[in-house]
Design a protein around this motif. Structure first.
Motif, PDB file in Angstrom:
ATOM      1  N   VAL A 383       0.935  -1.205  -0.033  1.00 57.56           N
ATOM      2  CA  VAL A 383      -0.121   0.107  -0.064  1.00 57.56           C
ATOM      3  C   VAL A 383       0.722   1.306   0.139  1.00 57.56           C
ATOM      4  N   MET A 384       0.471   2.169  -0.764  1.00 52.84           N
ATOM      5  CA  MET A 384       1.473   3.292  -0.943  1.00 52.84           C
ATOM      6  C   MET A 384       0.470   4.503  -0.493  1.00 52.84           C
ATOM      7  N   ALA A 385       0.922   5.388   0.615  1.00 52.22           N
ATOM      8  CA  ALA A 385       0.133   6.455   1.222  1.00 52.22           C
ATOM      9  C   ALA A 385       0.974   7.653   1.203  1.00 52.22           C
ATOM     10  N   LEU A 386       0.989   8.253   0.129  1.00 50.73           N
ATOM     11  CA  LEU A 386       1.943   9.337  -0.050  1.00 50.73           C
ATOM     12  C   LEU A 386       1.175  10.657   0.016  1.00 50.73           C
ATOM     13  N   GLY A 387       1.758  11.687   0.857  1.00 50.29           N
ATOM     14  CA  GLY A 387       0.742  12.642   0.971  1.00 50.29           C
ATOM     15  C   GLY A 387      -0.342  12.686   1.547  1.00 50.29           C
ATOM     16  N   LEU A 388      -0.633  11.848   2.498  1.00 51.23           N
ATOM     17  CA  LEU A 388      -1.965  11.448   2.613  1.00 51.23           C
ATOM     18  C   LEU A 388      -2.330  11.465   4.148  1.00 51.23           C
ATOM     19  N   ILE A 389      -1.233  11.078   5.037  1.00 54.87           N
ATOM     20  CA  ILE A 389      -1.439  11.066   6.445  1.00 54.87           C
ATOM     21  C   ILE A 389      -2.069  12.279   7.090  1.00 54.87           C
TER      22      ILE A 389
END
Length: 478
Positions: A383-389
């Motif tokens: 899973v990629m969570a880029l610029g999301l958290i």
């Protein structure tokens, strides 16, 4: 007695697992054995199946990439008595649903359905179903996946799937085009398509003067209400004049109606993020891509979910590493833009879809099992969570440990970009609200994720205040 009944499976064979979504059609159903998807063709469908094969329609559609290919396998693999054939279709990399599609994805699926109907008529068959759920987005294009949707054409008989087509395709496209693109989400509420009387009330009054929408939505809705409590025969329109020519005219009219529905993507909050933000700049963006390439090389995932993918810049970084990527984003404009690029580039490795992570796709339908939830369709390799958290933790007040627990249900590995409070985008988020996030810092982030993931690597992105973390999911107690 069918061949399957004459050759029952041995006691050692793995038990079949019927697909929860495949129980409504008496012609057959989908099931799994050891993770492989099969389709049982019941004996009641024998005549239509032989016509589909013998007419050349099946071969024509498969050759055109419009119908999922299959091979006939050992009938003894049948999951239930009464089998005529057992098919092993091409295995789909991912199953998506119409309420996750962009405007153009739904429009392309509608046009595929009408094209298939046209070709079927030319060979003496017709579609008995026109459900959007019979279509999947495969290799960047829509494909019909229900081989048992065809039946012998009967001269003079109206199209039995007309209402379903209008509810599944024309009504939502009209609402998205003329009222608000977000109304496509009504497909999540109405699993058999948006009721035409509801669509008629929600559409602007001017659409009543449109020939296509006036006939196929507004007048169709009035007809449904008029005959709602009438016996079936009374409600069925006269077939005397419904020739094959009239049938083709109906399909042409519906195609024209679908093509006339247009959505010009407006500016939305994050659609031009990569181009407009001053935090990254071209150099920072490039450095982030290089850091991501390093982490992908370490894991070499086959399947990736890019959460908050925007227009798919980093989804394509992942796809170039050899992964099949589902690119999720909440912004319908970004998903539309991403899909149009996929379609134009004929890119088979990226599937853009719409999703609100704070309210992800649930299990829907009978027993909440006909349509799988987001988590039920995982876990994926990465899973990629880029610029999301920061959007989850600050914009939506989701505690970091809850973010970690949710992401742990979706993938075996995680690449996450931590965005600190000093970052200009977080400063912007906090400019209009009180900072009630005392644990939102790197140490607090690492502590919140530690029960769910072990950190394999952390790379600071040059020219930014951000860090990419590569994590591996820890075994969780049940």
């Amino acid at each position: 007695m069918s061949m399957a009944e004459r050759a029952p499976r041995s006691p050692g064979d793995p038990a079949p697992l019927p697909e929860p979504a495949s129980f409504r059609d008496p012609s057959g159903f989908v099931f799994r054995r050891e993770g492989i998807v099969y389709r049982q063709v019941n004996d009641s469908y024998r005549e239509d199946y032989e016509l589909l094969q013998g007419s050349g329609l099946h071969a024509e559609l498969v050759q055109a990439g419009q119908l999922i290919p299959h091979e006939e396998v050992e009938p003894g693999l049948a999951a239930a008595p009464g089998a005529y054939k057992v098919l092993r279709p091409r295995q789909l990399p991912f199953v998506s649903y119409p309420y996750e599609w962009s405007f153009s994805q739904l429009q392309d699926a509608a046009l595929l359905t009408l094209d298939v109907q046209d070709k079927a008529l030319a060979r003496g068959l017709s579609l008995k179903d026109a459900s959007a759920y019979n279509v999947q987005l495969v290799d960047g294009r829509p494909m019909l996946i229900d081989t048992l949707s065809f039946e012998k054409y009967e001269e003079g008989r109206p199209w039995v799937a007309y209402r379903q087509f209008c509810q599944h395709f024309l009504a939502p496209l009209a609402l998205m085009s003329h009222t608000d693109v977000r109304l496509g989400q009504l497909l999540r509420l109405y699993i058999d398509g948006i009721p035409l009387d509801l669509a008629s009330r929600l559409l602007p009054g001017r659409t009543r003067f449109s020939f296509a929408l006036g006939m196929h939505v507004h007048a169709h809705a009035r007809s449904q209400l008029k005959y709602a409590d009438k016996p079936v025969e009374a409600a069925r329109p006269s077939t005397a004049q419904f020739s094959k020519h009239a049938f083709r005219a109906l399909v042409a009219s519906l195609r024209n109606a679908i093509l006339k529905q247009q959505w010009t993507t407006p500016h939305t909050e994050w659609a031009d993020y990569y181009e407009a933000n001053n935090n990254y700049g071209a150099k920072g963006l490039d450095e982030k891509g290089k850091a991501l390439e390093q982490l992908l090389e370490q894991v070499r995932p086959g399947t990736v979910w890019d959460l908050g993918a925007n227009t798919g810049v980093f989804s394509r970084v992942a796809s170039k590493s050899g992964a099949r990527v589902v690119a999720w984003d909440i912004d319908p404009n970004a998903v539309e833009f991403n899909y149009r690029r996929v379609r134009d580039d004929k890119d088979p490795s990226v599937l853009p879809l719409q999703l609100d992570l704070t309210n992800p796709s649930p299990g829907l339908g009978w027993a909440n099992a006909e349509r799988g939830s987001l988590a039920e369709r995982g876990p994926v390799d990465l899973v990629m969570a880029l610029g999301l958290i920061h959007h989850l933790a600050i914009s939506n007040n989701v505690p970091l440990d809850r973010v970690a627990g949710f992401l742990a249900t979706l993938g075996h590995h995680l690449v996450l970009e931590f965005v600190p409070k000093e970052d200009s985008q977080v400063v912007k988020l906090l400019a209009t609200r009180k900072d009630v996030f005392p644990t939102y810092h790197r140490a607090g982030f690492e502590a919140a994720f530690a029960p769910y993931f072990t950190t394999l690597r952390a790379l600071d992105i040059p020219g930014t205040r951000r860090t990419l973390f590569l994590m591996k999911r820890l075994p969780q107690e049940r």
